[in-house]
Design a protein around this motif. Structure first.
Motif, short mmCIF file in Angstrom:
data_model
loop_
_atom_site.label_atom_id
_atom_site.label_comp_id
_atom_site.label_asym_id
_atom_site.label_seq_id
_atom_site.Cartn_x
_atom_site.Cartn_y
_atom_site.Cartn_z
N MET A 1 14.35 -7.98 -1.79
CA MET A 1 14.30 -7.02 -1.00
C MET A 1 14.23 -7.43 0.45
SD MET A 1 12.25 -3.53 -1.93
CE MET A 1 11.02 -4.44 -3.03
N SER A 2 14.64 -6.52 1.28
CA SER A 2 14.41 -6.89 2.60
C SER A 2 13.87 -5.71 3.39
CB SER A 2 15.66 -7.37 3.40
OG SER A 2 16.53 -6.15 3.47
N ILE A 3 13.11 -5.68 4.32
CA ILE A 3 12.61 -4.75 5.18
C ILE A 3 13.23 -4.67 6.49
CG2 ILE A 3 10.42 -3.93 6.25
CD1 ILE A 3 9.20 -6.28 4.93
N PRO A 4 13.68 -3.46 6.82
CA PRO A 4 14.49 -3.30 8.07
C PRO A 4 13.57 -3.79 8.99
CG PRO A 4 14.36 -1.14 6.82
CD PRO A 4 13.60 -2.12 6.08
N ALA A 5 14.24 -4.33 10.35
CA ALA A 5 13.44 -5.01 11.43
C ALA A 5 12.45 -4.11 12.07
CB ALA A 5 14.56 -5.37 12.31
N LYS A 6 12.96 -2.84 12.17
CA LYS A 6 11.97 -2.00 12.90
C LYS A 6 10.70 -1.54 11.98
CE LYS A 6 15.05 2.17 11.82
NZ LYS A 6 15.73 3.23 12.53
N VAL A 7 10.85 -1.43 10.86
CA VAL A 7 9.73 -1.21 9.88
C VAL A 7 8.98 -2.65 10.03
CG1 VAL A 7 8.99 -0.88 7.45
CG2 VAL A 7 10.94 0.34 8.39
N ARG A 8 9.54 -3.63 9.88
CA ARG A 8 8.73 -4.88 10.19
C ARG A 8 7.82 -4.97 11.37
NH1 ARG A 8 8.59 -10.57 8.54
NH2 ARG A 8 9.95 -9.86 7.14
N ALA A 223 15.63 9.15 -7.34
CA ALA A 223 15.62 7.87 -6.62
C ALA A 223 14.43 7.16 -6.94
CB ALA A 223 15.50 8.44 -5.01
N ASP A 224 14.47 6.41 -7.79
CA ASP A 224 13.31 5.77 -8.48
C ASP A 224 12.55 4.89 -7.67
OD1 ASP A 224 12.45 5.28 -11.59
OD2 ASP A 224 12.10 3.32 -10.27
N PRO A 225 11.26 5.01 -7.45
CA PRO A 225 10.40 4.10 -6.82
C PRO A 225 10.53 2.65 -6.77
CG PRO A 225 9.06 5.25 -8.35
CD PRO A 225 10.31 5.97 -8.47
N ARG A 226 11.29 2.17 -7.85
CA ARG A 226 11.55 0.81 -7.98
C ARG A 226 12.84 0.51 -7.50
NH1 ARG A 226 8.87 2.02 -13.79
NH2 ARG A 226 10.01 4.12 -13.01
N GLY A 227 13.62 1.57 -6.92
CA GLY A 227 14.81 1.23 -6.35
C GLY A 227 16.07 1.85 -6.65
N ASP A 228 16.07 2.33 -7.96
CA ASP A 228 17.47 2.66 -8.55
C ASP A 228 17.64 4.24 -7.85
OD1 ASP A 228 18.03 0.70 -10.19
OD2 ASP A 228 17.38 1.78 -12.00
N VAL A 229 18.98 4.59 -7.69
CA VAL A 229 19.39 5.78 -7.17
C VAL A 229 20.62 6.34 -7.83
CG1 VAL A 229 20.19 6.98 -5.02
CG2 VAL A 229 18.64 5.24 -4.67
N GLY A 266 10.22 6.38 3.30
CA GLY A 266 8.72 5.90 3.72
C GLY A 266 8.24 4.62 2.93
N TRP A 267 7.63 3.81 3.75
CA TRP A 267 7.04 2.55 3.43
C TRP A 267 5.51 2.77 3.70
CZ3 TRP A 267 11.29 3.54 6.43
CH2 TRP A 267 12.35 2.92 6.01
N TYR A 268 4.96 1.98 2.39
CA TYR A 268 3.39 1.76 2.44
C TYR A 268 3.34 0.49 2.73
CZ TYR A 268 -1.60 1.67 1.38
OH TYR A 268 -2.69 1.47 1.24
N THR A 269 2.29 0.36 3.60
CA THR A 269 1.78 -1.09 3.81
C THR A 269 0.20 -1.43 3.74
OG1 THR A 269 2.02 -3.12 5.36
CG2 THR A 269 1.85 -0.74 6.39
N ALA A 270 -0.16 -2.52 3.30
CA ALA A 270 -1.46 -2.73 3.06
C ALA A 270 -1.99 -4.04 3.42
CB ALA A 270 -2.27 -2.28 1.90
N GLU A 271 -2.87 -4.51 3.99
CA GLU A 271 -3.31 -5.54 4.53
C GLU A 271 -4.31 -6.50 3.64
OE1 GLU A 271 -4.30 -6.25 8.77
OE2 GLU A 271 -5.77 -7.89 8.09
N LEU A 350 1.53 -6.32 3.16
CA LEU A 350 2.19 -6.11 1.83
C LEU A 350 2.74 -4.81 2.14
CD1 LEU A 350 -0.07 -7.13 -1.08
CD2 LEU A 350 1.42 -8.66 0.35
N VAL A 351 4.31 -4.92 2.18
CA VAL A 351 5.05 -3.70 2.34
C VAL A 351 5.71 -3.22 0.99
CG1 VAL A 351 6.75 -2.81 3.67
CG2 VAL A 351 5.36 -4.48 4.73
N PHE A 352 5.41 -1.98 0.78
CA PHE A 352 5.93 -1.11 -0.56
C PHE A 352 6.98 -0.14 -0.25
CE2 PHE A 352 2.64 -2.81 -3.39
CZ PHE A 352 1.44 -2.94 -2.52
N ALA A 353 8.46 -0.57 -0.34
CA ALA A 353 9.57 0.30 0.25
C ALA A 353 9.59 1.25 -0.98
CB ALA A 353 10.91 -0.70 0.25
#
Ligand SMILES: *Cc1c(COP(=O)(O)O)cnc(C)c1O
Length: 379
Positions: A1-8, A223-229, A266-271, A350-353
């Motif tokens: 998986m890759s996170i969009p630059a602006k999200v990062r 649109a599954d939270p694990r990625g399938d659409v 939406g992305w959830y992120t936690a340190e 950690l970023v959850f897409a």
């Protein structure tokens, strides 16, 4: 998986220790465009219970034909977000909900879920169109079954057919039916069959009673939270011109997706605030957790994540399968039960897409009194 630059960039800019939601309304706009491209003649309402972040809701109010609400609170929020039209569902509408709908200045279709509601609508002087919510004896594959089994939603077919006469006798403007059946359907042929079936059933059920002008097939676009659409083009191809006869006859064919539009926005992120090994298992403990992002605990799955390395201020584990847990004193506070990572350390984020739908909205953030997550909107 890759996170969009602006999200990062947004994730890296958060104050430490971070727990945050990052929303990109542009992604919702792109998903909406995909629905419109696949079903150009359909009406698209956004089911706002999936994600009611104000920026997301505003984007949906601009881009969709309207908003589907399931409470008086949602009704008020959708109106102030500028929704052009509304639909109102929900299995336990209160007198205040019904009064709010009757007084609503925005065009609103009421999805009536019981005979009691029909009577209350007439008593409240509700003058808008009414659609009867029907629990058809037919199941669709997906995660949350609303019909084809005894559920609190809508009426049995027989009850609905009897209620139809009552509704007309009460002077209500019966426009059609609401046939929301499932959530997260990833099977294009099954979804197309649901639409075909809904239209055919509605035509038969309305015959001789009233002029059918509204068929709402509900949400459920997967649109599954694990990625399938769900492949919308495959749904459209499987339908062919099946709905054409209804559209030509002026029937408003309505779809009201929530998840499909909001999940990828939406992305959830936690340190990571601690890492350790207990009983031979590696743990990463984060600020935040399932009280900010409850979906993985509610569904019991491991939500995939990416590691954005932080300034690492403490221990680092390398080449390890790690269980990611939150700050709550319960063993159920697990965001991911085990994912292999090259390395993970204190200070990483950690970023959850694909977390935007039913992420924050279903979370129980009061539990334990930790501070809430930050809310960040990017564009
Ligand atoms: C939840 C819900 C939706 C949206 O469902 P999704 O699976 O998120 O598309 C649509 N209509 C009704 C009545 C709902 O309750």
């Amino acid at each position: 998986m890759s996170i969009p630059a602006k999200v990062r960039i947004a994730v890296e800019a958060l104050e430490s220790p971070a727990s945050a939601w990052v929303y990109d309304p542009g992604v919702l706009g792109a998903r909406l465009a995909a629905v419109r491209a696949a079903f150009p003649e359909w009406t698209v309402l956004y089911a706002m219970k999936a994600c009611a972040n104000p920026a997301i809701l505003a984007a949906a109010a601009r881009g969709a034909d309207g908003i589907e609400c399931a409470s008086g609170g949602e009704l008020a929020a959708a109106q102030s977000a500028g929704a052009r039209r509304l639909a109102f569902s929900g299995p336990a509408k209160t007198p205040a909900d019904i009064a709010a709908a009757a007084a609503c200045g925005t065009p609103l279709v009421m999805h009536a879920e019981s005979v009691r509601e029909l009577e209350a609508l007439a008593a409240a002087g509700f003058a808008g169109p009414v659609a009867l919510r029907v629990n058809r004896g037919r199941a669709l594959p997906g995660s949350h079954q609303m019909t084809g089994a005894p559920t609190p939603f809508g009426m049995d077919e027989d009850t609905a057919l009897a209620a139809l006469g009552q509704a007309l006798a009460l002077g209500l403007d019966v426009a059609g039916f609401h046939l929301h059946a499932v959530s997260n359907c990833l099977d294009a042929d099954a979804y197309a069959a649901h639409v075909r079936d809904a239209l055919a059933w509605a035509a038969t059920a309305s015959e001789g009673g009233f002029g059918l002008r509204y068929v709402n097939v509900g949400g459920g676009l997967g649109a599954d939270p694990r990625g399938d659409v769900l492949d919308l083009d495959a749904v459209a191809a499987a339908l062919g011109d099946g709905p054409g006869r209804f559209l030509d006859a002026g029937v408003d064919l309505v779809v009201e997706p929530g998840r499909y539009l909001a999940a990828a926005a939406g992305w959830y992120t936690a340190e990571v605030v601690d890492v350790k090994t207990v009983g031979g298992r590696a743990f990463a403990l984060v600020r935040g957790g399932t009280h900010h992002f409850r979906l993985p605990a509610a569904w019991g799955y491991a939500h995939p994540f990416d590691v954005v390395p932080g300034p690492r201020t403490g221990a680092v584990l390398t080449d390890v399968e790690v269980r990611v847990c939150g700050e709550l004193c319960t063993p159920r506070d697990v965001l991911n039960g085990g994912q292999r990572v090259e390395s993970i350390g204190v200070g990483d984020r950690l970023v959850f897409a694909d977390a935007g739908a039913y992420g924050w909205e279903v979370s129980h953030d009061r539990f334990l009194g930790h501070p809430g997550p930050d809310m960040v909107v990017i564009d």
